[in-house]
Design a protein around this motif. Sequence first.
Motif, PDB file in Angstrom:
ATOM      1  N   GLU A 258      17.851   0.129   7.717  1.00  0.00           N
ATOM      2  CA  GLU A 258      17.073  -0.958   8.290  1.00  0.00           C
ATOM      3  C   GLU A 258      16.385  -1.797   7.212  1.00  0.00           C
ATOM      4  O   GLU A 258      16.250  -1.380   6.058  1.00  0.00           O
ATOM      5  N   GLU A 259      15.946  -2.977   7.626  1.00  0.00           N
ATOM      6  CA  GLU A 259      15.226  -3.885   6.725  1.00  0.00           C
ATOM      7  C   GLU A 259      13.775  -3.416   6.601  1.00  0.00           C
ATOM      8  O   GLU A 259      12.871  -3.980   7.216  1.00  0.00           O
ATOM      9  N   ARG A 260      13.572  -2.367   5.835  1.00  0.00           N
ATOM     10  CA  ARG A 260      12.225  -1.804   5.668  1.00  0.00           C
ATOM     11  C   ARG A 260      12.015  -1.423   4.209  1.00  0.00           C
ATOM     12  O   ARG A 260      12.960  -1.237   3.460  1.00  0.00           O
ATOM     13  N   ASN A 261      10.770  -1.235   3.853  1.00  0.00           N
ATOM     14  CA  ASN A 261      10.448  -0.723   2.525  1.00  0.00           C
ATOM     15  C   ASN A 261      10.332   0.790   2.637  1.00  0.00           C
ATOM     16  O   ASN A 261       9.280   1.333   2.983  1.00  0.00           O
ATOM     17  N   TYR A 262      11.431   1.459   2.385  1.00  0.00           N
ATOM     18  CA  TYR A 262      11.476   2.916   2.536  1.00  0.00           C
ATOM     19  C   TYR A 262      10.569   3.625   1.533  1.00  0.00           C
ATOM     20  O   TYR A 262      10.180   4.773   1.744  1.00  0.00           O
ATOM     21  N   LEU A 263      10.245   2.944   0.423  1.00  0.00           N
ATOM     22  CA  LEU A 263       9.443   3.595  -0.627  1.00  0.00           C
ATOM     23  C   LEU A 263       7.979   3.744  -0.228  1.00  0.00           C
ATOM     24  O   LEU A 263       7.234   4.501  -0.855  1.00  0.00           O
ATOM     25  N   SER A 264       7.549   3.015   0.824  1.00  0.00           N
ATOM     26  CA  SER A 264       6.123   2.982   1.160  1.00  0.00           C
ATOM     27  C   SER A 264       5.568   4.350   1.565  1.00  0.00           C
ATOM     28  O   SER A 264       4.374   4.592   1.447  1.00  0.00           O
ATOM     29  N   CYS A 265       6.431   5.246   2.017  1.00  0.00           N
ATOM     30  CA  CYS A 265       5.924   6.561   2.423  1.00  0.00           C
ATOM     31  C   CYS A 265       5.871   7.542   1.245  1.00  0.00           C
ATOM     32  O   CYS A 265       5.582   8.724   1.429  1.00  0.00           O
ATOM     33  N   LEU A 266       6.136   7.067   0.025  1.00  0.00           N
ATOM     34  CA  LEU A 266       6.078   7.941  -1.153  1.00  0.00           C
ATOM     35  C   LEU A 266       4.934   7.551  -2.099  1.00  0.00           C
ATOM     36  O   LEU A 266       4.897   8.002  -3.251  1.00  0.00           O
ATOM     37  N   ILE A 267       4.010   6.728  -1.608  1.00  0.00           N
ATOM     38  CA  ILE A 267       2.912   6.245  -2.483  1.00  0.00           C
ATOM     39  C   ILE A 267       2.147   7.400  -3.114  1.00  0.00           C
ATOM     40  O   ILE A 267       1.882   7.405  -4.332  1.00  0.00           O
ATOM     41  N   ASP A 268       1.799   8.401  -2.310  1.00  0.00           N
ATOM     42  CA  ASP A 268       1.060   9.568  -2.844  1.00  0.00           C
ATOM     43  C   ASP A 268       1.867  10.278  -3.928  1.00  0.00           C
ATOM     44  O   ASP A 268       1.304  10.730  -4.946  1.00  0.00           O
TER      45      ASP A 268
END
Length: 898
Positions: A258-268
């Motif tokens: 999908e057109e999403r920023n998959y990296l956003s859930c790895l910020i921590d």
Amino acid sequence: MKTITIIDTFGFFFRSYYALPPLRNSEGFPTGLLTGFINLVDSLHRDHGTDYLVFALDSKGPTFRNEIYPEYKANREAPPEDLTKQLPIAIRWVEKMGFANLAKEGFEADDIITTVTKFAREQDMKVKVVSHDKDLYQLIDDGLVVMYDSIKRKEIDEAACIEKFGVNPKDFVDFQAIVGDASDNVPGVKGIGVKGAAKLINEFHTLENIYANIEKCGTPRIQKLLLEYKESAFLSRELVKMRDDVYDDLDLSKFVFEERNYLSCLIDEFEKYEMKRALQKAKVRENEAGCHDITPPKPKTPLLTFESITLDTKEKLNEVIDELSKDILVAFDTETTGLDTRTDKMVGFSFCTSNEKAYYVPVGHSYLGVEEQVDPEDAVFALQKLMKHKIVGQNLKFDLSLLYNQYGMEEVLPFADTMIMAWLTDPGSRVGLDSLAQKFFKYDMKPFKEMVKKGENFSHVNIADATFYAAEDAWMTFLLYGAIKKKMELSSLTHLLKEAKDVEYPFINVLIRMERLGIKVDQAKLETLKKTLSEDLHRLTSEIHELSGSEFNIRSTQQLGVVLFQQLGLKGGKKTKTGYSTNEAVLQSLKHEHPVIGKILEYREYHKMLSTYVEPLLKLAKKDEKSRIYTSFIQTGTATGRLSSKDPNLQNIPVRSALGRSVREAFVAKEGYKLVSIDYSQIELRLLAHFSKDAALMEAFNKGTDIHMATAIKLFGEDEAKAKRNFAKSVNFGLLYGMGPKKLSDELGITSAEAKEIIANYFASFPTVKNFLEGIQERVKIDGYVETLLRRRRIFDYENANGMQKAAYMRESVNTVFQGSAADLIKLSMNDIDSMIIDEALEAHMLLQIHDELIFEIKEDQVEKISKRFVHVMEHIWELEVPLVCSVSVGDSWGELK
């Protein structure tokens, strides 16, 4: 075309680890592999434009390859500690971002990738494999399957494979079998390297062919190595060949990217490992969705269910059948040991009479500890009662043929066949049971290969599993009958339900009879022809080598291209990704440039005749005690309505060449009989006159004049007509197949301007023909279909077609009206003639249908009398505006028939 990207997970991680600098955070923890992984994920939308994404992983522990060869991958060194520290983190990140990841015990990631590729190609997706593993080069298929080097950011296609290894991807497995692979401990053929292996493979393509021609394989040293390591070569091929059956089914929709920023859930995680660039990439910008916005897919539950019941005693079976009301609809199917209804046996049968449940009757299962089954005699007795009901099936020709051949059962007139119904509704669509279940109910049928192991047949399947599989077929057929019938009624196609009942369903039994009769072959003639062709090929090989000044594999298009366009320097060679094109059109254009070209064309014709016709036909004839060959006719195999034939295809044996006729001469009448051909004369042109009602055409046919001469007179005048009759013939037939000026100019060897003038003159001479043909094409644009004489429809989705498709539809629509109507007429004739033969017990048999021609085997002393009666049927089967005319030919062999 949608794209799926498959990532060779461990392969990518290893590549990433070694490609990037040894990055570390302040605590000294390595982060190079992780950085490379994040760079890939970040680039997916930007560089890949993929619709689906899946990560393929190796499973822990040994694989099936270790069972074949315990030393497989035994020499591998342990990976560096820095790499192993990062691997579990990267895999955890794949899962945390919500990406699909697949692994299966006993298989490698390469097998997962191959299986996903197979399913993706079945759904017409382009496949991009992110890997540098050379084992996967075997999957490359230009424009459809490519590999992608994520470090160099470039696709690896067929040309890249040939440039790197010197072989085509389709030959890569056999190439690897010789080269081996030291990193995986695949032995190969020791002493033969990449270049030597490529040379062998480009000439012979397979290991089997190499060992069949071992005396031609290079130097004595190479031959010795090949023989010494023969077992190793075949073992190596088993090891390097990828498996495409890891999963029986895959729902690729679960892999949507999908057109999403998959990296956003790895910020921590990025903060923890001090990955500052990754942190910047992970920040969700305005109007951009983050990975937490992903809605997990709901588990798929089948909308349709049914109860499958085993009837394993004659008491249970008869109780169910005896309770069936007289007019009940019964969907019926058989399970067998194979696909030859003359020799293979019934394992069981299934039937269904409602939406809720279906039954399976096991008869011939054979495995250790097999449970109770119905005795075959009791099963046949029950079947005879069952067949008195309204029988519906999917491809009933197979099931009825089995019952007639194996059990001598009385002929059954089917009530309906869902495959034929679906074909009549849309003759260009897929009409297999699995496809129809998906199309009408979005239902996934249980795959056959999930039931039957490789090398076994259905009799080895345990009865409990077989019950669901077989009952499902009957149940789905029952549902489809109602659904397709309803669709036909809503689509104003009820006239085709009548056509099916009156024409197609009786035709099933006609075809079964023809398939059972077969046609006799003279083995001695084929043996002689085989010997002659082999000698001619040997002579032509020497002549070609001498004329070209070098020895090479004539069947290798790559080697031939090099000889013609580099060594001999012929002009006009077009280089493709796999080498120079040397197809027939190219060679024909060079025919007068060099004497070797004619010899190569001759060689190809002789080789095709030997390998495609003579050898396979001889092999089949030897299997039968009467030396007869049995083809299978496919009723739903073409969009126009013509019959097709397979195993073997007896409809495409060349008739115009002397070699083709020599093959036909091997088909003979049995003793005391003659072969008789009855052929519709100029049927499609007569149909043109009938439909268009063109006065000039109708007058010519009604007066019985030579239509081609009549056309030639109109086009070229009395003086030139005789000399240009063939021109007129080309135009007459060409216009029915959408022939334009270019094709006509090529065929007649004239300029495009002259061809245009001839076509313009034709339409001026036959004005209503032009209006009629244009009318067909206009109806396609407005209605989206055309109809034949029996009002069978062919659908054309003109509105949603591209430019090239629209042009094709214009040609095919015209062709369908005439070819399809001719198919209607001969089908009607075959039904009537078959009934005549049966009702009067005539000493005649209908053996083959070759489009507008029927071939019979008729008692020698009754040929004239019976032929006249058959001709009468064919000429009066339908009343056209012009007379139908047949020509008759008699001979001892097919080759003698005109």
